[in-house]
Design an enzyme around this catalytic site. Structure first.
Site, mmCIF file in Angstrom:
data_model
loop_
_atom_site.group_PDB
_atom_site.id
_atom_site.type_symbol
_atom_site.label_atom_id
_atom_site.label_comp_id
_atom_site.label_asym_id
_atom_site.label_seq_id
_atom_site.Cartn_x
_atom_site.Cartn_y
_atom_site.Cartn_z
ATOM 1 N N SER A 98 0.784 -1.221 0.165
ATOM 2 C CA SER A 98 -0.038 -0.056 -0.043
ATOM 3 C C SER A 98 0.795 1.287 -0.038
ATOM 4 C CB SER A 98 -1.017 -0.127 1.490
ATOM 5 O OG SER A 98 -1.730 -1.235 1.243
ATOM 6 N N HIS A 149 -6.900 0.692 6.114
ATOM 7 C CA HIS A 149 -6.746 -1.094 6.539
ATOM 8 C C HIS A 149 -6.776 -1.030 7.968
ATOM 9 C CE1 HIS A 149 -6.044 -2.034 2.392
ATOM 10 N NE2 HIS A 149 -5.254 -1.090 2.041
#
Length: 311
Positions: A169, A247
């Site tokens: 990410s 997340h």
């Protein structure tokens, strides 16, 4: 003179907006969604929409039909949520790479190399997720999609036994955070040239710092990045970085910070090339979610490089 088209936002308008928001949540609730795996055999209009949306919203845009085929090959997957009344309109989608290198990839190059191995895949890497409808951004479709894809991959007998589910990410707010530190005259060990380069980002169009200059400041930049990831908070409880907040709120833990994981110009301008692996441990998702949403506690995986957070 007041325009006849202007109106005062009064209580009745507020009530109407609240009601519209409630209706949207009902119409696009998770129970109404169905998940589909997209392939090259999917309708052409769906593939064209996916390509268009990826260029608008994804950190890894699909640039050509050749690129599309690569994203949909055997060891790559794209899953999306659809609404029954919008059959070929992906509302949110996630891209996954299946790697068999036996370790978690620390860069996009490593991820691609892990796909080329002849070993069966052991790790699923979520490397891009995008919502395609700005009007639905307040809904939690992306969080539910990742959890649903975890189940889909776990139950897919054609893959084999996947042992880990991680992300690769971006940190899209890191450079802005550094610029705020510089403007506030907070002492750092960054070189003058590095400070000047960070200051130019966003001011000089299309400017990105040299990778060699970034490398010379690695020790201090890693320290600052860990502070940004683990300590910088919004409202004292939420991670300042929007991708991290997404997340962590969804039950992931921080696994590893990756140096120079993505050296594309846009990533250099946003995060100086740094990326993060978040890990989704299915047995710990609910507990991680509870700790983060209630207490702002960011769970670090006990393994790879988590100790650097205390530097």
């Amino acid at each position: 003179k007041r325009s006849p088209f202007c109106f005062r936002q009064d209580e009745s308008l507020d009530e109407m907006l609240i009601e519209l928001s409630r209706l949207l949540r009902d119409w696009f609730s998770i129970g109404m969604m169905h998940i589909r795996r997209i392939s090259m055999g999917s309708p052409a209009d769906l593939l064209l929409k996916l390509m268009k949306y990826s260029r608008m919203y994804s950190p890894k845009p699909i640039l050509s039909w050749e690129d599309m085929e690569k994203r949909l090959e055997k060891r790559r997957r794209i899953y999306a949520y659809f609404h029954p009344l919008l059959e070929n309109e992906p509302l949110v989608y996630v891209e996954v790479a299946l790697v068999g290198s036996g370790s978690v990839p620390a860069s996009f190059l490593e991820m691609e190399q892990g796909q080329e191995t002849t070993y069966p895949p052991t790790t699923a890497v979520f490397y891009a997720i995008a919502s395609t409808q700005t009007g639905l951004r307040g809904l939690t479709l992306g969080e539910f999609l990742i959890r649903r894809v975890l189940d889909e991959l776990s139950n897919d007998g054609s893959i084999g036994n996947l042992s880990r589910f991680v992300t690769l990410s971006p940190l899209p707010g890191f450079v802005v955070y550094l610029q705020q530190i510089i403007r506030s005259n907070t002492p750092t060990c960054l070189s003058r040239e590095m400070i000047a380069a960070i200051t130019r980002i966003g001011v000089q169009e299309d400017f990105a710092p040299r990778t060699g200059l970034i490398e010379l400041n690695r020790t201090e930049l890693e320290k600052l990045c860990f502070d940004y990831l683990l300590k910088a908070k919004r409202r004292r409880i939420r991670a300042l970085d929007p991708v991290a907040n997404f997340h962590l709120r969804n039950g992931a833990s921080v696994l590893r910070l990756n140096w120079m994981a993505d050296t594309e110009k846009q990533r250099l301008r946003e995060s100086l090339g740094m990326c993060v692996n978040y890990e989704y441990d299915k047995d710990m998702i609910e507990e991680n979610h509870r700790l983060y949403t209630l207490h702002g506690h960011i769970v670090q995986n006990g393994g790879e490089k988590a100790d650097k957070a205390d530097r």
